[in-house]
Design an enzyme around this catalytic site. Structure first.
Site, mmCIF file in Angstrom:
data_model
loop_
_atom_site.group_PDB
_atom_site.id
_atom_site.type_symbol
_atom_site.label_atom_id
_atom_site.label_comp_id
_atom_site.label_asym_id
_atom_site.label_seq_id
_atom_site.Cartn_x
_atom_site.Cartn_y
_atom_site.Cartn_z
ATOM 1 N N GLN A 15 0.838 -1.195 0.000
ATOM 2 C CA GLN A 15 0.000 0.000 0.000
ATOM 3 C C GLN A 15 0.875 1.247 0.000
ATOM 4 O O GLN A 15 2.088 1.177 0.154
ATOM 5 C CB GLN A 15 -0.930 0.006 1.213
ATOM 6 N N GLY A 16 0.238 2.385 -0.191
ATOM 7 C CA GLY A 16 0.941 3.657 -0.104
ATOM 8 C C GLY A 16 2.059 3.817 -1.116
ATOM 9 O O GLY A 16 1.940 3.444 -2.285
ATOM 10 N N ILE A 17 3.176 4.361 -0.646
ATOM 11 C CA ILE A 17 4.322 4.615 -1.519
ATOM 12 C C ILE A 17 4.876 3.312 -2.079
ATOM 13 O O ILE A 17 5.248 3.234 -3.253
ATOM 14 C CB ILE A 17 5.422 5.380 -0.754
ATOM 15 N N ALA A 20 2.952 2.189 -5.030
ATOM 16 C CA ALA A 20 3.261 3.045 -6.184
ATOM 17 C C ALA A 20 4.609 2.670 -6.787
ATOM 18 O O ALA A 20 4.773 2.663 -8.015
ATOM 19 C CB ALA A 20 3.251 4.510 -5.762
ATOM 20 N N TRP A 37 4.223 -7.049 5.721
ATOM 21 C CA TRP A 37 3.818 -7.843 6.888
ATOM 22 C C TRP A 37 2.332 -8.181 6.872
ATOM 23 O O TRP A 37 1.904 -9.164 7.473
ATOM 24 C CB TRP A 37 4.139 -7.089 8.179
ATOM 25 N N SER A 138 12.851 10.604 4.717
ATOM 26 C CA SER A 138 11.778 11.593 4.787
ATOM 27 C C SER A 138 12.411 12.973 4.877
ATOM 28 O O SER A 138 13.579 13.113 5.262
ATOM 29 C CB SER A 138 10.914 11.336 6.029
ATOM 30 N N TYR A 151 10.653 9.254 15.258
ATOM 31 C CA TYR A 151 10.503 9.101 13.808
ATOM 32 C C TYR A 151 11.585 9.910 13.101
ATOM 33 O O TYR A 151 12.239 9.427 12.167
ATOM 34 C CB TYR A 151 9.116 9.580 13.384
ATOM 35 N N THR A 188 -0.810 8.758 2.294
ATOM 36 C CA THR A 188 -0.689 7.334 2.608
ATOM 37 C C THR A 188 -1.348 7.067 3.963
ATOM 38 O O THR A 188 -1.625 7.999 4.726
ATOM 39 C CB THR A 188 0.791 6.903 2.697
#
Length: 266
Positions: A15-17, A20, A37, A138, A151, A188
């Site tokens: 999913q998400g990035i 893509a 996972w 990020s 994070y 996302t």
């Protein structure tokens, strides 16, 4: 490196990035191992891709990247299945300030582990044919973030590790390039975590400030990050590069002072 005909492994691919990334790699002719996972989401993602691409182009493997044995077994399965590995994208990540040890394990330790496993299979020193490793950090890896200190630390760590590993890979003449992508805010599921106390812990009271930052900086579609990925793969001159992708500036690179180019002694 041309993507067509290559074999890629993408973590957090369902999913998400990550999804893509998988779609972009397939569109450019690669075979892709989807590693995630979440079994249910992974199976659904694989089924959806099978409707658009030949089923043999993809392989789904359920794996908790924080589990070292599972991760090692996953790399072995991918190489056994496709016969090689050319492209590695360490993308899996979480936002959890409350369970900060898990955040470091998934966001940083698994990236380091994945990178070394990728080098084991791709490095010319080990009989491989070279390749490329792209680690996903990020914009938070380039600046302080009061609302997400752990994070932020994990994403800073990815940049420092990857730049250093890229220099080492070059010195060793491994034939493997290592680069980083630093996206801004991306649409996302991870964005939803900023409103959950079980993720944010004591920082939940700052949710409105994060939302204000999102409004100011804008939110990217995952496809924009996938475009950056393809650019990094195809530009053989890039090693140790830090690609930033933001809604305001698009794709651009972080500038650093140049280090001396040390080569191995004869």
């Amino acid at each position: 490196m041309h993507v067509n005909g290559k074999v890629a492994l993408v973590t957090g691919a369902a999913q998400g990035i990550g999804k893509a990334f998988t779609e972009a790699l397939l569109l450019h002719g690669a075979k892709v191992a989807l590693v995630d996972w979440n079994l249910e989401t992974g199976v659904k993602c694989k089924a959806a891709l099978d409707e658009q691409f030949e089923p043999q182009k993809t392989l789904f493997i359920q794996c908790d990247v924080a589990d070292q044995k599972q991760l090692r077994d996953t790399f072995r399965k991918v190489v056994d299945h496709f016969g090689r590995l050319d492209i590695l994208v360490n993308n899996a990540g979480v936002n959890n300030e409350k369970n900060w040890e898990q955040t470091l394990q998934i966001n940083l330790v698994s990236v380091i582990s994945g990178t070394y496993l990728g080098l084991d299979y791709m490095s010319k020193q080990n009989g491989g044919e070279g390749g490329i490793i792209i680690n996903i950090s990020s914009i938070a890896g380039l600046m302080p973030v009061a609302q997400q200190p752990v994070y932020c630390a994990s994403k800073h760590g990815i940049i420092g590790f990857t730049r250093s590993a890229a220099m080492a890979a070059n010195l060793m003449k491994s034939g493997v390039r290592l680069n980083v992508i630093c996206p801004g805010f991306v649409k996302t599921p991870i964005l939803e975590s900023i409103e959950k106390e079980e993720n944010m812990g004591q920082y939940i009271e700052y949710t409105d400030q994060i939302k204000a930052m999102m409004k100011f900086y804008g939110i990217l579609d995952p496809s924009a990050i996938a475009n950056g990925l393809i650019n990094l793969i195809e530009d053989d001159a890039l090693n140790g590069a830090i690609m930033k992708i933001t809604a305001s500036k698009g794709i651009h690179f972080q500038d650093y002072d140049l280090f001396p180019s040390f080569s191995k002694a004869p």
